[in-house]
Write a protein that holds these residues in place. Structure first.
Motif, mmCIF file in Angstrom:
data_model
loop_
_atom_site.group_PDB
_atom_site.id
_atom_site.type_symbol
_atom_site.label_atom_id
_atom_site.label_comp_id
_atom_site.label_asym_id
_atom_site.label_seq_id
_atom_site.Cartn_x
_atom_site.Cartn_y
_atom_site.Cartn_z
ATOM 1 N N TYR A 124 1.851 -0.475 9.360
ATOM 2 C CA TYR A 124 2.774 -1.377 8.667
ATOM 3 C C TYR A 124 2.094 -2.040 7.482
ATOM 4 C CZ TYR A 124 5.851 -0.718 12.622
ATOM 5 O OH TYR A 124 6.653 -0.153 13.559
ATOM 6 N N ILE A 127 1.843 0.444 4.647
ATOM 7 C CA ILE A 127 3.115 0.604 3.940
ATOM 8 C C ILE A 127 3.428 -0.627 3.101
ATOM 9 C CG2 ILE A 127 5.589 0.949 4.261
ATOM 10 C CD1 ILE A 127 4.868 2.546 6.748
ATOM 11 N N PHE A 134 3.780 -0.582 -5.702
ATOM 12 C CA PHE A 134 4.925 -0.057 -6.439
ATOM 13 C C PHE A 134 5.619 -1.160 -7.227
ATOM 14 C CE2 PHE A 134 5.278 3.714 -3.522
ATOM 15 C CZ PHE A 134 5.062 4.619 -4.522
ATOM 16 N N PHE B 37 1.557 11.273 6.960
ATOM 17 C CA PHE B 37 1.832 11.046 5.536
ATOM 18 C C PHE B 37 2.178 12.333 4.805
ATOM 19 C CE2 PHE B 37 1.014 6.800 3.720
ATOM 20 C CZ PHE B 37 0.802 6.133 4.902
ATOM 21 N N LEU B 223 7.728 8.979 0.115
ATOM 22 C CA LEU B 223 7.442 7.553 -0.032
ATOM 23 C C LEU B 223 8.705 6.715 0.095
ATOM 24 C CD1 LEU B 223 4.738 7.573 -2.778
ATOM 25 C CD2 LEU B 223 4.486 6.966 -0.393
ATOM 26 N N PHE B 226 9.490 6.266 3.952
ATOM 27 C CA PHE B 226 8.733 5.260 4.703
ATOM 28 C C PHE B 226 9.506 3.984 4.921
ATOM 29 C CE2 PHE B 226 4.536 7.256 4.246
ATOM 30 C CZ PHE B 226 4.222 7.148 5.565
ATOM 31 N N VAL B 230 10.484 2.399 8.540
ATOM 32 C CA VAL B 230 10.079 1.049 8.925
ATOM 33 C C VAL B 230 11.294 0.157 9.143
ATOM 34 C CG1 VAL B 230 8.868 -1.003 8.156
ATOM 35 C CG2 VAL B 230 7.876 1.219 7.784
ATOM 36 N N PHE B 234 9.811 1.931 13.385
ATOM 37 C CA PHE B 234 9.100 3.174 13.644
ATOM 38 C C PHE B 234 9.267 3.530 15.113
ATOM 39 C CE2 PHE B 234 6.393 5.861 11.301
ATOM 40 C CZ PHE B 234 6.289 5.289 10.050
ATOM 41 N N LEU B 271 12.107 -3.541 2.010
ATOM 42 C CA LEU B 271 11.115 -3.212 3.037
ATOM 43 C C LEU B 271 10.180 -4.382 3.298
ATOM 44 C CD1 LEU B 271 9.451 -1.175 4.766
ATOM 45 C CD2 LEU B 271 8.152 -0.750 2.716
#
Lengths: 383, 291
Positions: A124, A127, A134, B37, B223, B226, B230, B234, B271
């Motif tokens: 986590y 990520i 980003f 990944f 990407l 993900f 999440v 998960f 996220l």
């Protein structure tokens, strides 16, 4: 072989355990100091990049290697450092001032990232740091009044004590080297201090660290801030070295390269960060070498060993074609990462330790000393 | 209003693709606690296999599809055998790095073999559109939605109603205990990787008419998947699909209603918010450890 008898705590935390260390590091430093007057300008340039990558590697090592907080967002910290420098330079802020300001700002942002990261673990956290990177990348591309958007920013040469230091001059190299050495010495001192011990305790077992009275939250945030600040300093140098920065330089790719630096070097030692940086910077010159010189050499070797002229030319062609394949660098990265994780998890430094131990114990060395144990972890979900 | 519905549907279709990739993550994570990944790159490779079978060898669409799925299932097993099995049970970080390496490798090799152009597969759904009033729905998007629902249902049945599925859940809880109870943990893990590669291939082939196939598509979509995984939590199969759909809709809406630039970051902002407020995700189980 030298035996070290440690009789008190001071012996245990000494920076140089014995005189051999002083001599060998002194020699290394001397070699590095005369390097710019010996090496070609291309190699000097690579050496500067090694210094910058190694600085970031050490920063990442503090966070990932010693505190156990994996981060795939360090390119963002580098970007923040670089952009702060470029922005402040526009307003004629002197170099030492914006150098410190970049580190301070990056450290502050690192601490702010550290707070949300307190609740996250393992995957986590990875990520979350990717997401952070980003978002930073997108902000850099969109906040045009400050960052000039996708057109990027130019950054002028460093002016230090009234003199202009061009990015290819030996002085700039010394500056980078000084930052690297200060970072390493500072990190060594940090790791000897209670803070460093707390970091390692958190890495090894958060529960145990907490029960020993370590303020886990505080030290995790500290670790994030310190790591980010050092990366920010490296970012300033990075910007000066490239003299032009734009958002697409600070991508996930770069973050992964930093992780590769510490992975290849070995995730538990500062030597590893430097070795990993040398490795990653040298891949590009190696590929160029593979493309330009290798085919000739191999064809020459083939010719002397009795292969006909046509055969040699054919070999030369096929090697040249292979070396100029588009994705070769990516494939090499991929294979190297996998090989290191599978066969040498301690990295290059681990390999060095094994070689050293082999000679120290010469007739008695056993390979099984470093054999991997089979381990089974229980579900992380219940942790 | 019409715009809104149109955006909603295309967001759902896009989200289903994210959901399908996220399903792959979740399958592997559920069974082995490994986060793969390289999942997006498996999807990319599946798409290229299908392209080779259908576009280059001229096979029938369904035959080529099935061929790609079988080939990728075998490839998934191979990847598991070579890359993951030696480090199974080691800390997450090692495994994440190994799969990142695998992803890099697959991406570059695919670029070397098939080139870096965009490729397209002719599908039976490429042309048609479904009109409901003035709402226009392309068949390729509907096919993605339908396939996601079917796959999701199949996987749910597999995990909850079959012995093998139960064995997988058991080995995920505690590998050593599962091994002692007679579950062939290694084979179970192999099968999980095969299934997850097969699911990824389905995603890749269904996606081919929408985003095309190129060597970086796996990274880009992986990407995005993900946040989906999440968001759903998960390790929850319905969660992955719901998370994927949410991410797709958020992205689609942000692209339409918000200024330029928000489209790409909106999923990550959501996220981060989810991670902060509810780290275990929407459908995640909040397990407590007994001491």
């Amino acid at each position: 072989m030298r035996f070290l008898f440690k009789t008190d705590y001071e012996d245990d935390i000494r920076l140089f355990p014995h005189s051999g260390y002083v001599v060998s590091y002194g020699l290394l430093l001397a070699v590095l100091l005369i390097a710019p007057y010996v090496l070609s300008s291309y190699l000097m340039s690579q050496l500067v990049f090694v210094c910058i990558y190694a600085t970031v590697g050490v920063a990442l090592l503090i966070l990932t290697g010693f505190t156990g907080q994996a981060s795939l967002g360090h390119a963002a910290f580098l970007a923040i450092g670089a952009y702060t420098a470029a922005y402040l330079q526009k307003y004629n802020v002197p170099f030492p001032l914006y150098f410190l300001a970049a580190g301070a700002l990056t450290g502050l942002i690192g601490a702010l990232v550290g707070f949300p990261a307190l609740r996250l673990q393992g995957i986590y956290l990875v990520i979350a740091t990717i997401s952070f990177a980003f978002i930073v990348e997108e902000i850099l591309a969109r906040w045009e009044s400050v960052t000039n958007g996708n057109e990027g920013m130019r950054i002028k040469a460093v002016s230090l004590l009234g003199a202009t230091v061009s990015r290819d001059s030996p002085t700039f190299y010394f500056l980078c080297l000084a930052v690297l050495v200060l970072t390493i010495v500072g990190t060594l001192n940090l790791l000897r201090s209670p803070t460093g011990r707390a970091f390692v305790a958190i890495r090894d077992s958060e529960t145990a660290a907490r029960s020993m009275g370590v303020n886990v939250a505080l030290y995790k945030v500290k670790s994030f801030a310190i790591s980010a600040a050092i990366t920010g300093f490296a970012g300033v140098l990075f910007a000066h070295k490239l003299s032009f920065i734009s958002p697409e330089m600070f991508t996930l790719q770069l973050s992964i390269e930093f992780i590769i630096v510490i992975l290849i070097g070995g995730t538990f030692s500062l030597h590893g960060a430097v070795l990993g940086a040398i490795f990653i910077v040298m891949i590009d010159p190696f590929l160029t070498y593979l493309k330009d010189d290798m085919p000739d050499i191999i064809a020459g070797v083939a010719a002397t060993f009795g292969a006909g002229k046509e055969r040699a030319a054919h070999i030369q062609d096929s090697i040249a074609t292979f070396a100029s394949l588009n994705g070769l660098k990516g494939a090499i990265y991929g294979i190297i990462i996998m090989l290191f994780v599978l066969f040498e998890p301690l990295g290059l430094y681990g390999r060095w330790l094994k070689i050293k131990l082999f000679f120290q114990l010469f007739p008695l060395y056993k390979r099984a000393t470093f054999k991997r144990q089979k381990i089974y972890v229980k579900s992380e979900r219940n942790r | 209003m019409l715009d809104f519905v149109q955006q909603l549907v295309s967001g759902v279709a896009l989200g289903c693709v994210y959901g399908l990739i996220a399903l792959g993550f979740v399958l592997v994570y559920k069974a082995t606690e490994v986060v793969n990944f390289a999942q997006g790159d498996l999807m990319m490779l599946g798409g290229f296999f299908a392209f080779t079978f259908i576009g280059m060898m001229g096979l029938n669409y369904w035959v080529g599809f099935a061929g790609a799925v079988v080939a990728m299932a075998l490839f998934g097993m191979l990847a598991e055998r070579i890359v993951v099995r030696p480090i199974l049970g080691y800390p997450q970080f090692s495994i994440i790095m190994a799969t990142i390496g695998l992803g890099y490798f697959l991406r570059s090799v695919a670029g070397m073999i098939w080139g870096t152009d965009d490729f397209k597969i002719e599908t039976p759904f490429s042309q048609g559109v479904l009109r409901i009033g003035s709402l226009v729905l392309a068949h390729d998007k509907l096919s993605v939605i339908a396939a996601t629902i079917i796959l999701c249902a199949l996987l749910w049945l597999f995990f909850n109603k079959t012995t093998l599925g139960t064995a997988m859940r058991a080995s995920s809880e505690n590998m050593l205990a599962a091994y002692y109870m007679g579950i062939p943990v290694k084979r179970v893990v192999s099968i999980v990787w095969a299934i997850s590669a097969a699911v990824a291939t389905c995603a890749g082939v269904l996606l081919a008419p929408i985003t095309f196939i190129h060597s970086n598509v796996g990274l880009v979509l992986g990407l995005k998947a993900f946040p989906a995984a999440v968001l759903g939590g998960f390790g929850s199969i319905p969660g992955a699909v719901v998370g994927g759909v949410l991410i797709g809709v958020i992205e689609s809406m942000a692209g339409f209603y918000l200024p330029e630039g928000w489209k790409d970051v909106a999923p990550y902002i959501v996220l981060l918010a989810v991670l902060l407020l509810k780290p275990e995700g929407l459908f995640g189980l909040h397990a407590r450890k007994k001491v």
